[in-house]
Design a protein around this motif. Sequence first.
Motif, mmCIF file in Angstrom:
data_model
loop_
_atom_site.group_PDB
_atom_site.id
_atom_site.type_symbol
_atom_site.label_atom_id
_atom_site.label_comp_id
_atom_site.label_asym_id
_atom_site.label_seq_id
_atom_site.Cartn_x
_atom_site.Cartn_y
_atom_site.Cartn_z
ATOM 1 N N MET A 29 -4.658 -9.632 -17.598
ATOM 2 C CA MET A 29 -3.274 -9.196 -17.467
ATOM 3 C C MET A 29 -2.992 -9.018 -15.984
ATOM 4 N N GLY A 30 -2.122 -9.856 -15.440
ATOM 5 C CA GLY A 30 -1.879 -9.843 -14.001
ATOM 6 C C GLY A 30 -0.439 -9.529 -13.662
ATOM 7 N N GLY A 31 -0.229 -8.869 -12.536
ATOM 8 C CA GLY A 31 1.116 -8.603 -12.050
ATOM 9 C C GLY A 31 1.820 -9.890 -11.676
ATOM 10 N N SER A 32 3.147 -9.898 -11.820
ATOM 11 C CA SER A 32 3.912 -11.104 -11.514
ATOM 12 C C SER A 32 3.776 -11.511 -10.050
ATOM 13 N N GLU A 33 3.344 -10.576 -9.191
ATOM 14 C CA GLU A 33 3.170 -10.888 -7.768
ATOM 15 C C GLU A 33 2.014 -11.854 -7.509
ATOM 16 N N LEU A 34 1.166 -12.074 -8.517
ATOM 17 C CA LEU A 34 -0.054 -12.857 -8.305
ATOM 18 C C LEU A 34 0.120 -14.356 -8.525
ATOM 19 N N THR A 35 1.312 -14.796 -8.892
ATOM 20 C CA THR A 35 1.485 -16.215 -9.216
ATOM 21 C C THR A 35 1.172 -17.124 -8.028
ATOM 22 N N ASP A 73 -9.538 -8.390 -21.031
ATOM 23 C CA ASP A 73 -10.818 -8.129 -20.376
ATOM 24 C C ASP A 73 -10.605 -7.521 -18.993
ATOM 25 N N LEU A 74 -9.578 -8.039 -18.282
ATOM 26 C CA LEU A 74 -9.326 -7.634 -16.901
ATOM 27 C C LEU A 74 -7.854 -7.292 -16.714
ATOM 28 N N VAL A 75 -7.579 -6.420 -15.765
ATOM 29 C CA VAL A 75 -6.206 -6.093 -15.364
ATOM 30 C C VAL A 75 -6.144 -6.187 -13.848
ATOM 31 N N TRP A 76 -5.063 -6.815 -13.347
ATOM 32 C CA TRP A 76 -4.941 -6.981 -11.898
ATOM 33 C C TRP A 76 -3.482 -6.835 -11.486
ATOM 34 N N PHE A 77 -3.113 -5.634 -11.089
ATOM 35 C CA PHE A 77 -1.785 -5.350 -10.573
ATOM 36 C C PHE A 77 -1.867 -5.155 -9.053
ATOM 37 N N ALA A 78 -0.702 -5.162 -8.406
ATOM 38 C CA ALA A 78 -0.681 -4.904 -6.967
ATOM 39 C C ALA A 78 -1.242 -3.519 -6.660
ATOM 40 N N SER A 79 -0.990 -2.585 -7.555
ATOM 41 C CA SER A 79 -1.544 -1.239 -7.435
ATOM 42 C C SER A 79 -1.857 -0.740 -8.836
ATOM 43 N N ALA A 80 -2.956 -0.024 -8.976
ATOM 44 C CA ALA A 80 -3.322 0.538 -10.279
ATOM 45 C C ALA A 80 -3.119 2.048 -10.306
ATOM 46 N N TYR A 233 7.163 -1.135 10.712
ATOM 47 C CA TYR A 233 6.075 -0.290 10.212
ATOM 48 C C TYR A 233 6.452 1.143 10.567
ATOM 49 N N PRO A 234 7.136 1.876 9.659
ATOM 50 C CA PRO A 234 7.695 3.186 9.997
ATOM 51 C C PRO A 234 6.665 4.119 10.621
ATOM 52 N N ALA A 235 7.118 4.866 11.607
ATOM 53 C CA ALA A 235 6.220 5.730 12.373
ATOM 54 C C ALA A 235 5.563 6.802 11.520
ATOM 55 N N ASP A 236 6.247 7.213 10.430
ATOM 56 C CA ASP A 236 5.675 8.279 9.604
ATOM 57 C C ASP A 236 4.921 7.750 8.391
ATOM 58 N N GLY A 237 4.723 6.448 8.307
ATOM 59 C CA GLY A 237 3.815 5.926 7.302
ATOM 60 C C GLY A 237 4.443 5.042 6.241
ATOM 61 N N LEU A 238 3.586 4.515 5.375
ATOM 62 C CA LEU A 238 3.998 3.604 4.308
ATOM 63 C C LEU A 238 2.949 3.641 3.200
ATOM 64 N N ILE A 239 3.176 2.897 2.145
ATOM 65 C CA ILE A 239 2.222 2.797 1.040
ATOM 66 C C ILE A 239 1.749 1.360 0.915
ATOM 67 N N THR A 240 0.452 1.179 0.768
ATOM 68 C CA THR A 240 -0.147 -0.155 0.751
ATOM 69 C C THR A 240 -0.617 -0.528 -0.655
ATOM 70 N N ALA A 241 -0.289 -1.750 -1.057
ATOM 71 C CA ALA A 241 -0.838 -2.302 -2.296
ATOM 72 C C ALA A 241 -2.251 -2.792 -2.001
ATOM 73 N N ASP A 242 -3.230 -2.385 -2.835
ATOM 74 C CA ASP A 242 -4.621 -2.766 -2.567
ATOM 75 C C ASP A 242 -5.204 -3.688 -3.646
ATOM 76 N N TYR A 243 -4.380 -4.115 -4.593
ATOM 77 C CA TYR A 243 -4.739 -5.149 -5.571
ATOM 78 C C TYR A 243 -6.133 -4.957 -6.182
ATOM 79 N N PRO A 244 -6.378 -3.857 -6.867
ATOM 80 C CA PRO A 244 -7.699 -3.662 -7.478
ATOM 81 C C PRO A 244 -7.856 -4.506 -8.743
ATOM 82 N N LEU A 245 -8.968 -5.198 -8.862
ATOM 83 C CA LEU A 245 -9.285 -5.930 -10.084
ATOM 84 C C LEU A 245 -10.040 -4.971 -11.005
#
Length: 513
Positions: A29-35, A73-80, A233-245
């Motif tokens: 099951m994969g996120g649509s971002e993975l195409t 069997d597997l799940v792969w989203f941009a973020s879990a 890249y905002p000075a006070d930070g951001l959130i990163t997608a780490d694509y965990p399988l």
Amino acid sequence: MKLNAGAGLLLPLLLAACTPKDVPTLTLMGGSELTDLKPILDDVAKTAGVKLAIQYTGTLDGTEQLLSGAKPDLVWFASARYLQLQPGMQGRVVSSEKIMLSPVLLGVKTSDAKKWGWVGKPPSWKEIAARAASGELNYGMANPAASNSGLSALIGVAAAISGKGDAITAADVTSGELKGFFRGQALTAGSSGWLSDAYVQDQARLNGLINYESVLLSMNAGGKLQEPLTLIYPADGLITADYPLLLLNRERQPEYQKLVDALKSPAIQQRIMDETRRRPVNTAVKLSSQFPSSLNIELPYPGSASAINAILSAFLQDTRRPASTIFVLDTSGSMGGDRMDGLKTALLGLSGADTTLTGQFSGFAARERVTIIPFSSGVEVPRTTDIGTAAQKAAALASLRGQIDALDANGGTNIYGALEAAYRAAQLQADSGRYTSIVLMTDGERNQGPSPEQFRQFFAGLPAAAKSVKTFTILFGDGNKQEMNDIATLTGGRSFDGTRDLQAAFKQIRGYQ
């Protein structure tokens, strides 16, 4: 030469011994971002000696499927993060490995970034919010209730502006500064990929886009932008997608490990960076010059699913730019029986009857304006319901359910006459400060009223504000797929297939409204 009986019996066994073993198939099951990773995944699967049967879905849709019993069997989203915070997922994840990285950023037209002093001196999210509130920054962002990039942006901006870190609550999402930030949102979407394409079409009226770093870099390299985007890249930070399988099926541990090893190998990590512009997690692979060398500040994420759900609800009901949604509904004779029942079920679901996870976030929201235009041989007078405040919502939804229950099937199919009526209604609301969209649902081809060419001429004559209203079409029953695609393309919308699950199609479209 004759084979003896013994040799005749041995021959099939020898042939079977020489036949390669079946390659194991893993369901993913994969996120649509993975195409965009498909060519790389095809090679990785061969290296690992497996086949991948991939089902692409949105993060929230996928989460609901998993909580409802789906067992890939597997799940792969941009973020879990959101998925793993769900109580129903406790203990189900056997292994998790980060594969690549891409922070969620704001891209701004370079001329504006220079004018605002943001080149070489990144602003804070508060400064960005001030530009949006003033009307100078008009941007696109995916819907947080449908896409990880939108959810990451909402949580990141709320955390940065409130200064409260992972303790943010629904109250922080309704702050004046955050409402000012979302006044600048002029484009929404249910996926980050469609959002980038829509920005290209609308770039004359937009000057910003919130999306993954990889998407923004790819857009700059794609040759379709009139002006490149400066990545902020905002000075006070951001959130990163780490694509965990994620591995959910313990019996597939050996195959999972082979996939992980192949995906994190230097050669594949280099390809991921070069071909998709995502950052490698393997430190043996040198970061290319397209990425800034400075480290990004990572903003905290809420620690519970209930907190995120409350934040999403507050955003939809109180913070976001209110929506004006126009439903153009086929009530011709062919819609009788099960088809009409299906249509009513889908609309009643949006009116509060659907209490599933996706149903909660796709239903009609406070402050929304809902217009229904039924059509058959003729076009009925549009009926508009203002949902109003949270306190008024229940009564408004009850009135809307009454209109839905009264729908009846008879007559022919006047598609384009109904669409013209929808755009006239949209034109009246063009300056209301709402995000207006149209949904067209039909189960057949046009057989009465204006022709497709006449509608194209009508559409060409609309003022710019009305032309920016997109139509999202739903293919249903015996509907003409090409006709639905043509309408969506002309108006900048998207076509959805409701032939198998009409209710799911209506819910998917809500991510684009």
